[in-house]
Design a protein around this motif. Structure first.
Motif, PDB file in Angstrom:
ATOM      1  N   SER A 116       0.842  -1.182   0.000  1.00 21.35           N
ATOM      2  CA  SER A 116       0.000   0.000   0.000  1.00 21.35           C
ATOM      3  C   SER A 116       0.883   1.241   0.000  1.00 21.35           C
ATOM      4  O   SER A 116       2.114   1.144  -0.040  1.00 21.35           O
ATOM      5  CB  SER A 116      -0.947   0.005   1.201  1.00 21.35           C
ATOM      6  OG  SER A 116      -1.920   1.024   1.065  1.00 21.35           O
ATOM      7  N   ALA A 186      -0.068  -0.639   9.449  1.00 15.60           N
ATOM      8  CA  ALA A 186      -0.754  -1.851   9.013  1.00 15.60           C
ATOM      9  C   ALA A 186       0.219  -2.776   8.308  1.00 15.60           C
ATOM     10  O   ALA A 186       1.075  -2.324   7.542  1.00 15.60           O
ATOM     11  CB  ALA A 186      -1.911  -1.503   8.079  1.00 15.60           C
ATOM     12  N   SER A 187       0.101  -4.071   8.575  1.00 13.65           N
ATOM     13  CA  SER A 187       0.897  -5.102   7.936  1.00 13.65           C
ATOM     14  C   SER A 187       2.398  -4.814   8.145  1.00 13.65           C
ATOM     15  O   SER A 187       2.831  -4.688   9.286  1.00 13.65           O
ATOM     16  CB  SER A 187       0.521  -5.217   6.457  1.00 13.65           C
ATOM     17  OG  SER A 187       1.040  -6.389   5.902  1.00 13.65           O
ATOM     18  N   SER A 210      -2.782  -6.281  11.595  1.00 13.46           N
ATOM     19  CA  SER A 210      -2.305  -7.214  10.558  1.00 13.46           C
ATOM     20  C   SER A 210      -0.784  -7.336  10.643  1.00 13.46           C
ATOM     21  O   SER A 210      -0.049  -6.809   9.818  1.00 13.46           O
ATOM     22  CB  SER A 210      -2.743  -6.744   9.163  1.00 13.46           C
ATOM     23  OG  SER A 210      -4.150  -6.654   9.098  1.00 13.46           O
ATOM     24  N   ASP A 272      -3.024 -15.943  11.239  1.00 16.34           N
ATOM     25  CA  ASP A 272      -2.205 -15.132  10.324  1.00 16.34           C
ATOM     26  C   ASP A 272      -1.197 -16.022   9.612  1.00 16.34           C
ATOM     27  O   ASP A 272      -0.347 -16.655  10.246  1.00 16.34           O
ATOM     28  CB  ASP A 272      -1.484 -14.033  11.118  1.00 16.34           C
ATOM     29  CG  ASP A 272      -0.861 -12.970  10.215  1.00 16.34           C
ATOM     30  OD1 ASP A 272      -0.296 -13.330   9.169  1.00 16.34           O
ATOM     31  OD2 ASP A 272      -0.931 -11.779  10.578  1.00 16.34           O
ATOM     32  N   SER A 299      -9.225 -15.333  11.979  1.00 21.59           N
ATOM     33  CA  SER A 299      -8.802 -14.337  10.997  1.00 21.59           C
ATOM     34  C   SER A 299      -7.398 -14.627  10.501  1.00 21.59           C
ATOM     35  O   SER A 299      -6.518 -15.017  11.270  1.00 21.59           O
ATOM     36  CB  SER A 299      -8.849 -12.936  11.603  1.00 21.59           C
ATOM     37  OG  SER A 299      -8.395 -11.971  10.654  1.00 21.59           O
ATOM     38  N   HIS A 301      -4.159 -12.932   7.909  1.00 19.85           N
ATOM     39  CA  HIS A 301      -3.324 -11.732   8.042  1.00 19.85           C
ATOM     40  C   HIS A 301      -4.125 -10.446   7.961  1.00 19.85           C
ATOM     41  O   HIS A 301      -3.963  -9.537   8.785  1.00 19.85           O
ATOM     42  CB  HIS A 301      -2.237 -11.740   6.963  1.00 19.85           C
ATOM     43  CG  HIS A 301      -1.352 -10.530   6.979  1.00 19.85           C
ATOM     44  ND1 HIS A 301      -0.403 -10.320   7.952  1.00 19.85           N
ATOM     45  CD2 HIS A 301      -1.278  -9.461   6.133  1.00 19.85           C
ATOM     46  CE1 HIS A 301       0.227  -9.182   7.717  1.00 19.85           C
ATOM     47  NE2 HIS A 301      -0.286  -8.634   6.626  1.00 19.85           N
ATOM     48  N   SER A 302      -4.986 -10.348   6.971  1.00 21.54           N
ATOM     49  CA  SER A 302      -5.830  -9.166   6.841  1.00 21.54           C
ATOM     50  C   SER A 302      -6.949  -9.283   7.871  1.00 21.54           C
ATOM     51  O   SER A 302      -7.914 -10.016   7.657  1.00 21.54           O
ATOM     52  CB  SER A 302      -6.396  -9.068   5.423  1.00 21.54           C
ATOM     53  OG  SER A 302      -7.200  -7.918   5.279  1.00 21.54           O
TER      54      SER A 302
END
Length: 351
Positions: A116, A186-187, A210, A272, A299, A301-302
């Motif tokens: 991103s 994020a991530s 994440s 994840d 859930s 990773h996202s």
């Protein structure tokens, strides 16, 4: 992989054409929305190009051009930012909430993930930060999207150095309350935000989602899609895979996260596939400041797209409310939350 760039670029061009036509006809809201979407699609088109080709550079330029046009028409102030950094610069966009008319605001430094970019960190409408009266400094930090084109790559030292320059920039702004600066990531941005915070004591609170918190990143680079490793080699300026394999072992929160004394939130997926949960739990266990770990059942990773996220606390809303409370001076209780598939939250204390 070969289809990603052309498909997103075609969509971006279509949106750009709609924006130009709408603006020529005086339909400025329609133009604004399409400029924004064109920018986001140009950014998405960049993902497969780990190089400095004319095509990649051109897509980046179009992304910036369209976002600048969106900024002209936005319902709030949006300012292009270039923060001096070790003789180079970190690019960003600075957003003030709609209707801002003076006074000191809280702010978050928003750090995107590996796939991103800074333009996508603030929503076109009802952004979760701006709607809560929180300004946003959205950056492409070292190695992220535009930064490698400016000669700024991923390294532990570069991310350690990013916090002070961003906070110095923010404290120079008359709109910002220097005591209420947060960081969100994020991530891959979860790792970057953690390292940044560990070396900038002026950060009031940090919230990440994440997770990419495995020391050395073995799972994401050796067991997941090879596109991640391919991209990250470009982000860190390596062309020799063997040398990169040595370098990546230096990327760790160990010896850094323990320094974080301010409130810290992490939202993680129980399953994840890019960063097994045990690494996040290991980091949280070594930290001693006020902290909260929220795990969503099933859930990946996202974080989201599972019953736990749909029926329980919605992840991004929880993150925004938590940060708003911390920047308002409300204390953080050190807890582990497990959000069950029913949406029920099972809470337990963190030592």
């Amino acid at each position: 992989m070969a289809d990603i760039g052309p498909a997103f670029e075609a969509t971006a061009k279509r949106r750009e054409t709609k924006a130009k036509e709408a603006e020529a006809e005086g339909n400025l809201v329609t133009a604004r929305d399409n400029w924004y979407m064109a920018s986001i699609h140009y950014g998405a088109a960049e993902w497969p190009y780990d190089d400095y080709s004319k095509l990649h550079v051109g897509l980046n330029a179009k992304k910036r051009e369209c976002f600048a046009n969106y900024a002209r028409l936005a319902d709030h102030k949006v300012e292009a930012v270039s923060i001096p950094f070790n003789g180079k610069s970190i690019p960003g966009w600075f957003h003030l909430p709609p209707g801002y008319a003076g006074g000191k605001l809280p702010v978050v430094v928003a750090i995107p993930g590996m796939d991103s970019f800074k333009e996508a960190n603030v929503a076109l409408a009802n952004d979760r930060w701006l709607a809560r009266g929180i300004a946003v400094l959205s950056i492409d930090g070292p190695g992220q999207y535009e930064s490698p084109m400016l000669g700024v790559y991923v390294s532990m030292q570069n991310w350690m150095d990013t916090g002070p320059v961003c906070v110095d920039w923010l404290t120079s702004r008359p709109e910002i309350d220097a005591q209420r600066i947060g960081v969100v990531g994020a991530s891959f941005g979860s790792f970057c935000a953690t390292i940044l915070t560990a070396h900038e004591p002026r950060i009031a609170a940090t919230a990440v989602i994440s997770t990419c918190l495995e020391p050395g990143f073995h799972t994401i680079f050796e067991e997941a899609s090879p596109t991640f490793k391919k991209r990250f080699m470009w982000m860190s300026n390596y062309t020799d895979e063997a040398k990169f394999d040595v370098f990546v072992k230096t990327l760790t929160w160990e010896g850094h996260a323990e320094k974080i004394a301010k409130p810290y939130l992490v939202l993680a997926g129980e399953a994840d596939e890019l960063c097994p949960l045990r690494y996040t739990e290991q980091m949280i266990s070594t930290m001693t400041g006020p902290r909260q770990l929220v795990v969503y059942a099933d859930s990946r990773h996202s974080v989201g797209n599972v019953p736990a996220a749909n029926l329980g606390p919605f992840p991004l809303t929880l993150m925004a409310d938590w940060m708003a409370a911390r920047l308002a001076g409300k204390p953080c209780v050190s807890e582990r939350w497990f959000v069950e598939t029913s949406g029920r939250v099972a809470k337990s204390a963190l030592g």
